[in-house]
Scaffold this motif. Structure first.
Motif, PDB file in Angstrom:
ATOM      1  N   LEU A   1       0.414  -1.217   0.519  1.00  0.00           N
ATOM      2  CA  LEU A   1       0.538   0.232  -0.239  1.00  0.00           C
ATOM      3  C   LEU A   1       0.860   1.318   0.311  1.00  0.00           C
ATOM      4  O   LEU A   1       0.444   2.233  -1.067  1.00  0.00           O
ATOM      5  N   VAL A   2       1.897   1.287   1.088  1.00  0.00           N
ATOM      6  CA  VAL A   2       2.598   2.399   1.180  1.00  0.00           C
ATOM      7  C   VAL A   2       3.588   2.146  -0.184  1.00  0.00           C
ATOM      8  O   VAL A   2       3.580   3.430  -0.443  1.00  0.00           O
ATOM      9  N   ALA A   3       3.834   1.419  -0.320  1.00  0.00           N
ATOM     10  CA  ALA A   3       5.278   1.769  -2.147  1.00  0.00           C
ATOM     11  C   ALA A   3       3.843   1.633  -2.947  1.00  0.00           C
ATOM     12  O   ALA A   3       4.885   2.649  -3.882  1.00  0.00           O
ATOM     13  N   PHE A   4       3.128   1.631  -3.531  1.00  0.00           N
ATOM     14  CA  PHE A   4       2.646   1.740  -4.470  1.00  0.00           C
ATOM     15  C   PHE A   4       2.178   3.454  -4.055  1.00  0.00           C
ATOM     16  O   PHE A   4       2.372   4.105  -5.255  1.00  0.00           O
ATOM     17  N   ASP A   5       1.700   4.009  -3.309  1.00  0.00           N
ATOM     18  CA  ASP A   5       1.523   4.821  -3.123  1.00  0.00           C
ATOM     19  C   ASP A   5       2.977   6.110  -3.378  1.00  0.00           C
ATOM     20  O   ASP A   5       2.245   7.199  -4.047  1.00  0.00           O
ATOM     21  N   GLN A   6       3.467   5.554  -2.964  1.00  0.00           N
ATOM     22  CA  GLN A   6       5.159   6.274  -3.333  1.00  0.00           C
ATOM     23  C   GLN A   6       5.194   6.320  -4.566  1.00  0.00           C
ATOM     24  O   GLN A   6       5.886   7.433  -5.395  1.00  0.00           O
ATOM     25  N   THR A   7       5.421   5.611  -5.421  1.00  0.00           N
ATOM     26  CA  THR A   7       5.377   5.253  -7.289  1.00  0.00           C
ATOM     27  C   THR A   7       4.256   5.585  -7.647  1.00  0.00           C
ATOM     28  O   THR A   7       4.789   6.878  -8.710  1.00  0.00           O
ATOM     29  N   VAL A   8       3.368   5.694  -7.679  1.00  0.00           N
ATOM     30  CA  VAL A   8       2.152   5.444  -8.829  1.00  0.00           C
ATOM     31  C   VAL A   8       1.937   6.770  -8.637  1.00  0.00           C
ATOM     32  O   VAL A   8       1.436   7.572  -9.897  1.00  0.00           O
ATOM     33  N   VAL A   9       1.747   7.495  -7.390  1.00  0.00           N
ATOM     34  CA  VAL A   9       0.660   9.034  -7.364  1.00  0.00           C
ATOM     35  C   VAL A   9       1.940   9.973  -8.115  1.00  0.00           C
ATOM     36  O   VAL A   9       1.722  11.222  -8.851  1.00  0.00           O
ATOM     37  N   GLY A  10       3.380   9.796  -8.168  1.00  0.00           N
ATOM     38  CA  GLY A  10       4.587  10.344  -8.150  1.00  0.00           C
ATOM     39  C   GLY A  10       4.183  10.684 -10.207  1.00  0.00           C
ATOM     40  O   GLY A  10       4.604  10.965 -10.744  1.00  0.00           O
ATOM     41  N   THR A  11       4.264   9.284 -10.785  1.00  0.00           N
ATOM     42  CA  THR A  11       3.684   9.576 -12.410  1.00  0.00           C
ATOM     43  C   THR A  11       2.610  10.716 -12.484  1.00  0.00           C
ATOM     44  O   THR A  11       2.563  10.731 -13.415  1.00  0.00           O
ATOM     45  N   ALA A  12       1.709  10.197 -11.569  1.00  0.00           N
ATOM     46  CA  ALA A  12       0.410  10.775 -12.105  1.00  0.00           C
ATOM     47  C   ALA A  12       0.500  12.443 -11.087  1.00  0.00           C
ATOM     48  O   ALA A  12      -0.688  13.658 -12.203  1.00  0.00           O
ATOM     49  N   LEU A  13       1.139  12.765 -11.105  1.00  0.00           N
ATOM     50  CA  LEU A  13       1.509  14.387 -10.630  1.00  0.00           C
ATOM     51  C   LEU A  13       1.196  15.074 -11.586  1.00  0.00           C
ATOM     52  O   LEU A  13       0.074  16.363 -11.249  1.00  0.00           O
TER      53      LEU A  13
ATOM     54  N   GLY B   1      -7.429   7.904 -16.076  1.00  0.00           N
ATOM     55  CA  GLY B   1      -7.035   9.192 -15.661  1.00  0.00           C
ATOM     56  C   GLY B   1      -6.941   8.720 -14.217  1.00  0.00           C
ATOM     57  O   GLY B   1      -5.964   8.409 -13.758  1.00  0.00           O
ATOM     58  N   TRP B   2      -5.998   9.988 -13.695  1.00  0.00           N
ATOM     59  CA  TRP B   2      -4.943  10.001 -12.783  1.00  0.00           C
ATOM     60  C   TRP B   2      -6.042   9.660 -11.606  1.00  0.00           C
ATOM     61  O   TRP B   2      -5.020   8.978 -10.715  1.00  0.00           O
ATOM     62  N   ARG B   3      -6.813   9.917 -12.003  1.00  0.00           N
ATOM     63  CA  ARG B   3      -7.816   9.598 -10.329  1.00  0.00           C
ATOM     64  C   ARG B   3      -7.812   7.822  -9.778  1.00  0.00           C
ATOM     65  O   ARG B   3      -7.752   7.964  -8.692  1.00  0.00           O
ATOM     66  N   SER B   4      -7.444   6.771 -11.338  1.00  0.00           N
ATOM     67  CA  SER B   4      -7.727   5.827 -10.745  1.00  0.00           C
ATOM     68  C   SER B   4      -5.936   5.565 -10.105  1.00  0.00           C
ATOM     69  O   SER B   4      -5.970   3.975  -9.429  1.00  0.00           O
ATOM     70  N   ALA B   5      -4.691   6.148  -9.686  1.00  0.00           N
ATOM     71  CA  ALA B   5      -3.958   5.759  -9.585  1.00  0.00           C
ATOM     72  C   ALA B   5      -3.839   6.189  -8.013  1.00  0.00           C
ATOM     73  O   ALA B   5      -3.545   5.734  -6.955  1.00  0.00           O
ATOM     74  N   PHE B   6      -5.146   6.958  -7.445  1.00  0.00           N
ATOM     75  CA  PHE B   6      -5.055   6.519  -6.025  1.00  0.00           C
ATOM     76  C   PHE B   6      -6.909   5.384  -5.499  1.00  0.00           C
ATOM     77  O   PHE B   6      -6.359   5.053  -4.738  1.00  0.00           O
ATOM     78  N   TYR B   7      -7.044   5.372  -6.921  1.00  0.00           N
ATOM     79  CA  TYR B   7      -8.249   4.424  -6.326  1.00  0.00           C
ATOM     80  C   TYR B   7      -7.500   2.814  -6.527  1.00  0.00           C
ATOM     81  O   TYR B   7      -8.033   2.145  -6.358  1.00  0.00           O
ATOM     82  N   VAL B   8      -6.029   2.530  -7.041  1.00  0.00           N
ATOM     83  CA  VAL B   8      -5.972   1.548  -7.048  1.00  0.00           C
ATOM     84  C   VAL B   8      -5.716   0.567  -5.601  1.00  0.00           C
ATOM     85  O   VAL B   8      -4.959   0.044  -5.216  1.00  0.00           O
ATOM     86  N   ASN B   9      -5.463   2.016  -4.545  1.00  0.00           N
ATOM     87  CA  ASN B   9      -5.037   1.327  -3.229  1.00  0.00           C
ATOM     88  C   ASN B   9      -6.594   0.819  -2.554  1.00  0.00           C
ATOM     89  O   ASN B   9      -5.739  -0.420  -1.703  1.00  0.00           O
TER      90      ASN B   9
ATOM     91  N   ILE C   1       6.826  -2.138 -10.850  1.00  0.00           N
ATOM     92  CA  ILE C   1       5.784  -2.007 -11.379  1.00  0.00           C
ATOM     93  C   ILE C   1       5.140  -0.346 -11.282  1.00  0.00           C
ATOM     94  O   ILE C   1       4.645   0.108 -12.170  1.00  0.00           O
ATOM     95  N   GLY C   2       5.108   0.548 -10.024  1.00  0.00           N
ATOM     96  CA  GLY C   2       4.580   1.332  -9.355  1.00  0.00           C
ATOM     97  C   GLY C   2       4.556   2.272 -10.472  1.00  0.00           C
ATOM     98  O   GLY C   2       3.648   2.324 -11.168  1.00  0.00           O
ATOM     99  N   PRO C   3       5.817   3.083 -11.109  1.00  0.00           N
ATOM    100  CA  PRO C   3       5.981   3.672 -12.217  1.00  0.00           C
ATOM    101  C   PRO C   3       5.106   3.897 -13.091  1.00  0.00           C
ATOM    102  O   PRO C   3       4.583   4.871 -13.697  1.00  0.00           O
ATOM    103  N   SER C   4       5.425   2.652 -13.646  1.00  0.00           N
ATOM    104  CA  SER C   4       5.195   2.174 -15.012  1.00  0.00           C
ATOM    105  C   SER C   4       3.392   1.817 -15.274  1.00  0.00           C
ATOM    106  O   SER C   4       2.169   1.763 -16.272  1.00  0.00           O
ATOM    107  N   LEU C   5       2.825   1.200 -13.350  1.00  0.00           N
ATOM    108  CA  LEU C   5       1.852   1.306 -13.458  1.00  0.00           C
ATOM    109  C   LEU C   5       0.946   2.871 -13.252  1.00  0.00           C
ATOM    110  O   LEU C   5      -0.016   3.033 -13.380  1.00  0.00           O
ATOM    111  N   GLY C   6       1.818   3.432 -12.963  1.00  0.00           N
ATOM    112  CA  GLY C   6       1.423   5.049 -12.457  1.00  0.00           C
ATOM    113  C   GLY C   6       1.483   5.307 -13.940  1.00  0.00           C
ATOM    114  O   GLY C   6      -0.193   5.947 -14.390  1.00  0.00           O
TER     115      GLY C   6
END
Length: 531
Positions: free
Chosen positions: A33-45, A174-182, A161-166
């Motif tokens: 959860l924490v790792a995904f948030d750090q990497t996925v969200v950064g790509t979407a910012l 859409g960017w909202r899915s980067a948060f909903y993946v959690n 896989i976080g950056p690619s997934l993001g």
């Protein structure tokens, strides 16, 4: 309430193999959860800012999360020592996942920043309690190191896989899915933790705990002021507001020290800092965090902005760094329990990290890509040797009474070291790059383009580069030459900053000598009560 048998404990673990595996899967999903948030969200910012239109709050999307998580890690680490960790792990999953949904529903940057702050509270609870669940499940450090690989692997997979997934989610859903993946990861972790993680309580502390509210408040003020100070200093330089934050951080830190000396049940037991081994491990955590975050945050900028690589190619070169943290952890678990002096792994980890920083600080655009990837492998293996051992050594040294707060402090201090690393490195890069670009523009009589070129992101944004080149060509300037000079300035600035990170890693290598010998041996302990 059921008490697990000594038979299980004699094998170095509280539960049988199947139950241990299921409980560790729950903790691993929490880590993801924490790792995904750090990497996925950064790509979407960048996409988020473009839609919500609040660039002045861009940095606060990350800062608000860091601020609340740094504050809550030590507080909930200590509470877990007294009340058991399972209730806080469950609460943290609920808070973190709920806040992720709020982030995805944000209709303004301010709303997003507030939701990220709430998410940071959940993230701090997660880090402060989940990592300390492992020694509850596996009191024997030899067994613990083997099982810890499962969590390290989950963290490494999520980071890889976080950056690619993001990028994929942002582009197609859409960017909202980067948060909903959690949401699915959070629900899965909640099921496993609720069902399989035992509620371990340490009987000596039961019924006697009074929460140290003044200590908690002073921790919040001290760490909060320090976080804001680092952020503000790197962005705005020295000012009255920054000076006031420095005073607030210093005064609250002194007040915390004085109060905790008198408190009957301190939230921050100062006797830990009097322990020579723990104090040395805490210092290594700060220094390691500085070098680690400097490299992780700015190596991609060197590759993309300095060397002109595409995000995809830069991502391929950086991937070994996060992947080999996991591989290094696996190797470490097999090596450290078989050697007479486990402290040697700290030396090797710091040395490899220092070599990676030095090599990256000397890297050029013509350097073969396999060699660049080799530097990232060195950094990953070094961190894989360093980080797990810091945690295990601290847990071995702190004793069961302070296990949670010692583990939590290691994480907090690493984050604080990372804060300083990112801020100092960012400040150096900003000033050195700006000076080089200003000199180049001045000598070419093109200073009117200073505002456009002062941000290194111009070297990453292809569309902005095309507009700038067209504008410069229209005015009769050699835009390609000016951009090339800007790239040289950026490479020089990042090289200087990573050289500082290498010096810090060498300082950590020198400080390894101050860590007293730690033995990692099998042992049996009194069985804690578990519900």
């Amino acid at each position: 309430m059921a008490v697990h048998t000594a038979a299980h404990h004699s094998r170095g673990q509280l539960l049988p193999f199947r139950e241990s595996l299921l409980a560790m899967l729950g903790i691993s999903f929490v880590t993801m959860l924490v790792a995904f948030d750090q990497t996925v969200v950064g790509t979407a910012l960048p996409t988020i800012v473009a839609e919500l239109r609040g660039f002045e709050l861009y940095a606060w999307v990350a800062t608000s999360y860091l601020l609340t998580s740094v504050i809550t890690v030590p507080i909930f680490g200590r509470l877990g020592d007294y009340f058991g960790r399972k209730p806080f792990v469950i609460a943290s999953i609920v808070v973190f996942t709920g806040a992720s949904v709020l982030c995805g529903a944000a209709n303004s940057m301010l709303f997003l920043v507030i939701a990220r702050a709430l998410q940071g509270i959940g993230g701090g609870m997660l880090v402060g309690t989940a990592f300390a669940c492992i020694p509850d499940l596996f009191p024997d450090s030899v067994v613990r190191l083997r099982w810890q690989v499962l969590m390290s692997s989950a963290f490494g997979i999520a980071n890889a896989i976080g950056p690619s997934l993001g990028g994929f989610l942002t582009q197609y859903y859409g960017w909202r899915s980067a948060f909903y993946v959690n949401l699915p990861v959070g629900l899965l972790s909640l099921v496993f933790v609720w069902r399989y993680l035992p509620h371990v309580r340490h009987i000596a502390a039961r019924g006697k705990m009074r929460l140290d509210w003044p200590g908690s408040l002073l921790i919040a003020v001290a760490l909060g002021s320090l976080q804001l100070l680092v952020e503000s200093l790197s962005q705005h330089g020295l000012s009255r507001g920054v000076a006031a934050l420095g005073v607030a951080a210093a005064v609250s830190a002194v007040a915390l020290w004085k109060w905790e000396q008198r408190a009957a049940q301190p939230i921050l037991p100062l006797d830990m800092f009097a322990n020579r081994s723990l104090a040395a491990l805490f210092t290594l955590s700060v220094l390691g965090g500085y070098s680690m975050f400097s490299l992780i945050f700015y190596a991609p900028l060197l590759l993309q902005g300095g060397f002109g690589l595409s995000p995809k190619d830069a991502g391929v070169l950086i991937t070994p760094l996060v992947v080999f943290i996991t591989i290094g952890s696996i190797l470490n678990g097999r090596i450290v329990t078989r050697i007479r002096r486990p402290n040697a792994m700290l030396y090797v980890g710091c040395a490899l990290l220092a070599c990676a920083c030095i090599g990256t600080a000397l890297a050029t655009r013509s350097m073969p890509h396999p060699l660049l990837m080799g530097l990232m492998v060195l950094a990953g293996v070094g961190l894989g040797f360093l980080l797990p051992n810091l945690t295990v050594f601290a847990q071995e040294t702190a004793g069961r009474e302070h296990l949670g707060i010692a583990t939590a402090l290691l994480q907090s201090l690493r984050m604080i070291g990372g804060m300083f690393g990112a801020a100092v490195t960012g400040t150096l890069i900003t000033h050195l790059y700006a000076r080089g670009v200003r000199d180049a523009l001045t000598s070419s009589n093109a200073i009117q383009w200073w505002t456009t070129m002062r941000d290194p992101q111009i070297l990453v944004n292809q569309d902005a580069q095309h507009e700038l080149l067209a504008s410069l060509a229209h005015a009769g300037h050699n835009g390609a030459a000016l951009l090339e000079q800007a790239r040289v300035s950026l490479v020089t600035a990042i090289h200087a900053s990573l050289a500082v990170a290498a010096v810090v890693a060498l300082l950590a290598l020198w400080r390894c000598a101050s860590v007293p010998h730690v033995s990692i041996t099998r042992r049996g302990e009194p069985v804690p009560a578990a519900e």
